[in-house]
Motif scaffolding. Structure first.
Motif, PDB file in Angstrom:
ATOM      1  N   PRO A  37     101.217  32.180   7.293  1.00 33.92           N
ATOM      2  CA  PRO A  37     100.283  31.134   6.600  1.00 33.92           C
ATOM      3  C   PRO A  37     100.290  31.342   5.203  1.00 33.92           C
ATOM      4  O   PRO A  37     100.378  30.466   4.148  1.00 33.92           O
ATOM      5  CB  PRO A  37      99.019  31.161   7.059  1.00 33.92           C
ATOM      6  N   ILE A  38     100.390  32.556   4.761  1.00 36.97           N
ATOM      7  CA  ILE A  38      99.963  32.960   3.228  1.00 36.97           C
ATOM      8  C   ILE A  38     101.680  32.590   2.595  1.00 36.97           C
ATOM      9  O   ILE A  38     101.639  31.914   1.637  1.00 36.97           O
ATOM     10  CB  ILE A  38      99.767  34.591   3.037  1.00 36.97           C
ATOM     11  N   LEU A  70      94.336  33.821  -2.133  1.00 35.99           N
ATOM     12  CA  LEU A  70      95.049  32.661  -1.654  1.00 35.99           C
ATOM     13  C   LEU A  70      94.730  31.553  -2.024  1.00 35.99           C
ATOM     14  O   LEU A  70      95.457  30.676  -2.545  1.00 35.99           O
ATOM     15  CB  LEU A  70      94.852  32.618  -0.131  1.00 35.99           C
ATOM     16  N   GLY A 115      99.815  34.493  -4.381  1.00 39.23           N
ATOM     17  CA  GLY A 115     100.108  34.580  -3.060  1.00 39.23           C
ATOM     18  C   GLY A 115     100.405  35.915  -2.663  1.00 39.23           C
ATOM     19  O   GLY A 115     100.042  36.530  -1.392  1.00 39.23           O
ATOM     20  N   SER A 141     103.708  26.256  -3.009  1.00 31.95           N
ATOM     21  CA  SER A 141     103.036  26.235  -4.495  1.00 31.95           C
ATOM     22  C   SER A 141     104.378  26.486  -5.264  1.00 31.95           C
ATOM     23  O   SER A 141     104.636  26.058  -6.447  1.00 31.95           O
ATOM     24  CB  SER A 141     102.098  27.373  -4.538  1.00 31.95           C
ATOM     25  N   VAL A 173     101.948  29.008   2.062  1.00 34.16           N
ATOM     26  CA  VAL A 173     101.327  28.556   0.919  1.00 34.16           C
ATOM     27  C   VAL A 173     102.163  29.083  -0.280  1.00 34.16           C
ATOM     28  O   VAL A 173     102.247  28.102  -1.244  1.00 34.16           O
ATOM     29  CB  VAL A 173      99.974  29.177   0.664  1.00 34.16           C
ATOM     30  N   GLU A 211      96.371  30.939  -5.431  1.00 38.18           N
ATOM     31  CA  GLU A 211      97.659  30.579  -5.245  1.00 38.18           C
ATOM     32  C   GLU A 211      97.641  29.117  -4.904  1.00 38.18           C
ATOM     33  O   GLU A 211      98.362  28.286  -5.842  1.00 38.18           O
ATOM     34  CB  GLU A 211      98.159  31.200  -4.333  1.00 38.18           C
ATOM     35  N   ILE A 212      96.787  28.471  -4.190  1.00 39.06           N
ATOM     36  CA  ILE A 212      96.787  27.328  -3.979  1.00 39.06           C
ATOM     37  C   ILE A 212      96.237  26.432  -5.087  1.00 39.06           C
ATOM     38  O   ILE A 212      96.959  25.426  -5.485  1.00 39.06           O
ATOM     39  CB  ILE A 212      95.708  26.794  -2.921  1.00 39.06           C
TER      40      ILE A 212
END
Lengths: 261, 318, 260
Positions: free
Chosen positions: A145-146, A227, A210, A153, A149, A230-231
């Protein structure tokens, strides 16, 4: 609201993106060139981390290099999406379309996101085996999941960079330039904090936060904060991309100078 | 001007500022009715493509107003785009790595054709332009003519009320060009308003109802096709060679004679007549003129549009 | 003698032409000749901030050769491919001049320009970091750089011909970079390469010239390494000539390679 038509439109754009990507990069070619390149690049930067810092450096650089593999597709490769319209002379059709230019480009970028996902997974497994860090490789895969992302991004950042590059034929310069900036400032091979100004630059680049989240996750430390950062960075780049493409469309109609053509 | 498909009122378009300012279009005003084909003629740089771009909403006009089926190209962009298709043609403008079918489907979707409509229209459009057999081949394998036909098929997919064609037959061999003209004629017969630019006066001759002559960004002439030819000076040139005494052509000429020259040679004469019109009646009267002389040879050269254009363009430039 | 002069002319004119192409594609040039070596140097020197001038010297040589290989793979190897894309390949292949000399000249131009730019970039970064580097045998070092140039020229010719016969040259270029980075013993010591694969470095001229250049910065110049570099360069050059004949054959006899 009738969602089926918009879904159909974006679905068509994704489909065309996939078809064109496969025509330019057939499976056989990708498996014998792009994928090995990703693995070897990951291996190279991993070993580079170990040159001055031995075992600890290798572990540090392995995680960073895996994340860097993502950028080959999402920052360097993704510029091909708007550039294809420039090469094929189809920009005027994008300008006249009912869909916004960025929406079309995002939908057509899906193959590059898939390529990033495949190459990062393959690289993690292969390099993990080659450098004797297979358990770490499995932990990194569990952090998917990381990684996802980071893929998204960096992809929007890649499109934002491409928006400035297309009109100046600078896709190679700006795309690779950003990737090398990530290498230098993203904490890929050497830990951040060595040069303050480089740190500041890195904080607004994709991948950096991230990667910190991924390292924290692997170490068993809290990782949600990085995280979220990062988003946020990805969202900021998405705004930049939207504004840049929209501005270019307006300028093209107003001044007759089409940066995308 | 109600009921007109295209209404252009005082449209100007400039580029740049100050010393580098270029006036690409100046105060263009005209209209096009449904089912009418209007050709834009002019030398390179006259403003034809700029006008097409303004009407297709790719460019904003600097001043003036243009409406497509009553929709303003500036204020009502989406509605204007919904009733119009523009075909730029040429080798580019298509995803070369994809098939013709994939191209037409994608661009049809971009143009607002719904999924259900696409299902029916794509095969029909391909058939209309005779590309069904090649539809699933990559466009990079297509000839120039096939690409041009695919451009037209894409342009027709949204069933526009207005079709803007920019040099539709460029690079096509005579057979392909004729096929394309046939397709355009069919559209006109179905009530589509068509504005086309072309350097090939054969396109104009075969397709156009009216001709707009552009020069330096201005519309210099707005003529029917017949008027266009007539205004150029003469419709035909007749060269008569004979022996003995030449006919007596001094003095007043018939009204249909625009110019006359007589050359005497050792063994005969040559009379060159430029005629305002060329018809059966003119032919009879011409025969009467030469009834009593010894005619060896007659050659008739109908005025070509190239000559008409050259003459009118030359007049416009002065 | 006159023929030699005429041939030298062809090579020099072609080299000059390629230099102009190089300057016109400045964006690509900046990535490979400035950004890449600068970042590699910053990262490797940054990873060992307390290491001395010997480490800096070894690393600088390795970065030079790494960047030079990238350049060769992306620009030198793409010479004929770009000519075909521009529609100028036919003129080269059927010209009154020996097309092999034209290719040698263009490859030399590409190698020279890239070499100079990378050296300038590395020097600028070292000066910026105030990182001293000593070269004990500068003349031998210069000879080594010249051999690098020739090796790059030969490799560029060989790869240029090979890439012409595939439409996936860009992907292949991309994939060729890292094997040499890893097996050349440049930035990554050969000791990290698995033993069964180490023999592959013997086939890479950059590996041997790296040994020679590093030995010229401190200690005695490794002349055996220089000799092996020269030998491999000659092999690449012969292979390049053979590959070129193959290209001509495909184009003119079989007609399977479109030149326009």
């Amino acid at each position: 609201m009738n969602w089926s038509e918009p879904l159909f439109r974006y679905g068509q754009a994704v489909r065309v993106g996939l078809l064109d990507h496969l025509a330019a990069n057939p499976w056989k070619v990708s498996m014998t060139t792009s994928w090995p390149r990703s693995v070897l690049q990951c291996l190279f930067f991993t070993l580079l981390g170990g040159v001055a810092n031995d075992a600890e450096g290798i572990t540090f650089a392995f995680i960073g290099s895996a994340a860097l593999v993502i950028t080959l597709a999402t920052i360097v490769g993704i510029a091909d999406v708007p550039m294809t319209d420039k090469w094929m002379g189809t920009v005027h059709r994008i300008q006249l379309s009912r869909m916004a230019a960025l929406g079309i480009f995002v939908a057509r970028s899906v193959p590059w996101l898939l390529e990033a996902l495949v190459t990062v997974a393959v690289s993690i497994i292969a390099v993990g085996l080659l450098v004797g860090r297979f358990p770490l490789a499995l932990e990194l895969l569990a952090g998917l999941p990381i990684l996802l992302v980071m893929i998204v991004s960096s992809a929007v950042a890649g499109l934002a960079v491409a928006s400035f590059a297309v009109g100046r034929n600078a896709d190679v310069l700006l795309g690779n330039g950003m990737m090398y900036l990530v290498i230098a400032a993203g904490g890929i091979v050497i830990p951040p904090g060595r040069l303050l100004w480089l740190d500041a630059v890195g904080s607004v680049l994709p991948i950096r936060h991230g990667l910190l989240a991924l390292r924290a996750y692997v170490d068993g430390r809290p990782w949600l904060g990085e995280l979220a950062a990062e988003i946020a960075v990805g969202a900021a780049w998405a705004v930049v991309a939207w504004a840049a493409f929209r501005h270019q469309t307006v300028v093209a109609r107003r001044d007759g100078v089409d940066a995308l053509a | 001007m109600s009921g007109q498909a295209i209404v252009v009122d005082g449209v100007s378009r400039t580029f740049g500022r100050g010393a580098t300012r270029v006036i690409a279009l100046a105060e263009a005003s005209f209209s096009v009715a449904p089912g009418e084909v209007v050709a834009l003629l002019g030398s390179n740089g006259a403003g034809k493509t700029t006008l097409i771009k303004v009407l297709s909403t790719l460019l904003l006009p600097t001043t003036g107003r243009a409406e497509l089926c009553g929709h303003d190209v500036v204020g009502d962009v989406h509605a204007a785009r919904a009733v119009t298709s523009v075909v730029f043609g040429g080798d580019r403008g298509l995803y070369a790595r994809l098939s013709g079918r994939d191209n037409i489907r994608f661009f049809g979707m971009l143009a607002g054709v719904s999924r259900r409509e696409l299902r029916g229209r794509v095969p029909t459009a391909l058939e209309q332009v005779n590309l069904t057999a090649a539809a699933d081949r990559p466009v990079e394998t297509y000839s120039k003519g096939m690409r041009q036909r695919l451009h037209l098929a894409i342009g027709l997919l949204s069933r526009p009320a207005i079709l803007l064609l920019d040099e539709p037959t460029i690079g096509l061999d005579p057979l392909e060009a004729e096929r394309l003209r046939g397709a355009v004629t069919e559209l006109r017969d179905h009530g589509v308003a068509i504005l086309l630019t072309s350097h090939y006066l054969l396109d104009v001759e075969r397709l156009a109802d009216r001709v707009l002559l552009l020069g330096d960004g201005r519309i210099r002439r707005d003529l029917t096709l017949a008027e266009f030819v007539r205004q150029a000076g003469h419709a035909a040139e007749v060269v008569v060679r004979g022996g003995g005494e030449p006919p007596a052509l001094d003095g007043a000429h018939p009204a249909w004679v625009v110019g006359c020259s007589v050359t005497k040679e050792n063994d005969g004469w040559t009379v060159t007549l430029r005629l305002r019109a060329w018809s059966a009646e003119v032919f009879r009267e011409l025969g009467a003129l030469f009834a009593n002389v010894g005619v060896h040879d007659v050659q008739v050269r109908e005025e070509r549009l190239e000559d008409a254009f050259r003459r009118l363009a030359g007049q416009s430039a002065r | 003698m006159m023929a030699l002069g005429a041939n030298a002319d062809i090579v020099l004119v072609s080299a000059r032409h390629q230099l102009l192409m190089f300057l016109s594609a400045w964006r690509f040039t900046v990535v490979l000749g400035v950004i890449q070596p600068a970042v590699f140097l910053l990262v490797t020197l940054g990873a060992a901030p307390t290491a001395g001038s010997a480490y800096a010297g070894r690393t600088s040589v390795a970065v030079l050769l790494t960047a030079f290989w990238s350049f060769t793979v992306w620009t030198g190897a793409g010479i004929l491919r770009r000519e075909r894309a521009e529609g100028t390949l036919a003129a080269t292949l059927v010209s009154a001049r020996d097309p092999r000399l034209v290719l040698v000249g263009k490859s030399l131009g590409a190698s020279s320009a890239s070499g100079v730019l990378i050296v300038v970039t590395i020097t600028a970064v070292l000066l910026g970091l105030r990182q001293p580097v000593t070269v004990e045998h500068p003349i031998w070092f210069a000879v080594g750089l010249l051999v690098v140039l020739l090796s790059g020229t030969a490799l560029g010719m060989l790869l240029s011909c090979l890439f012409l016969v595939t439409r996936f040259g860009a992907q292949i270029s991309s994939a060729l970079m890292y094997p040499v980075f890893l097996l050349g013993g440049l930035l990554i010591p050969l000791s990290t390469v698995p033993v069964p694969l180490r023999w592959l470095s013997w086939l890479v001229s950059l590996h041997w010239v790296n040994e020679f250049l590093v030995s010229s910065t401190s200690g005695d110049p490794d002349l055996a390494a220089l000799g092996l570099t020269g030998l491999l360069t000659a092999v690449y050059a012969v292979a390049g000539a053979v590959a070129f004949d193959r290209v001509s054959d495909l184009a003119r006899r079989r007609g399977t390679l479109e030149l326009v």
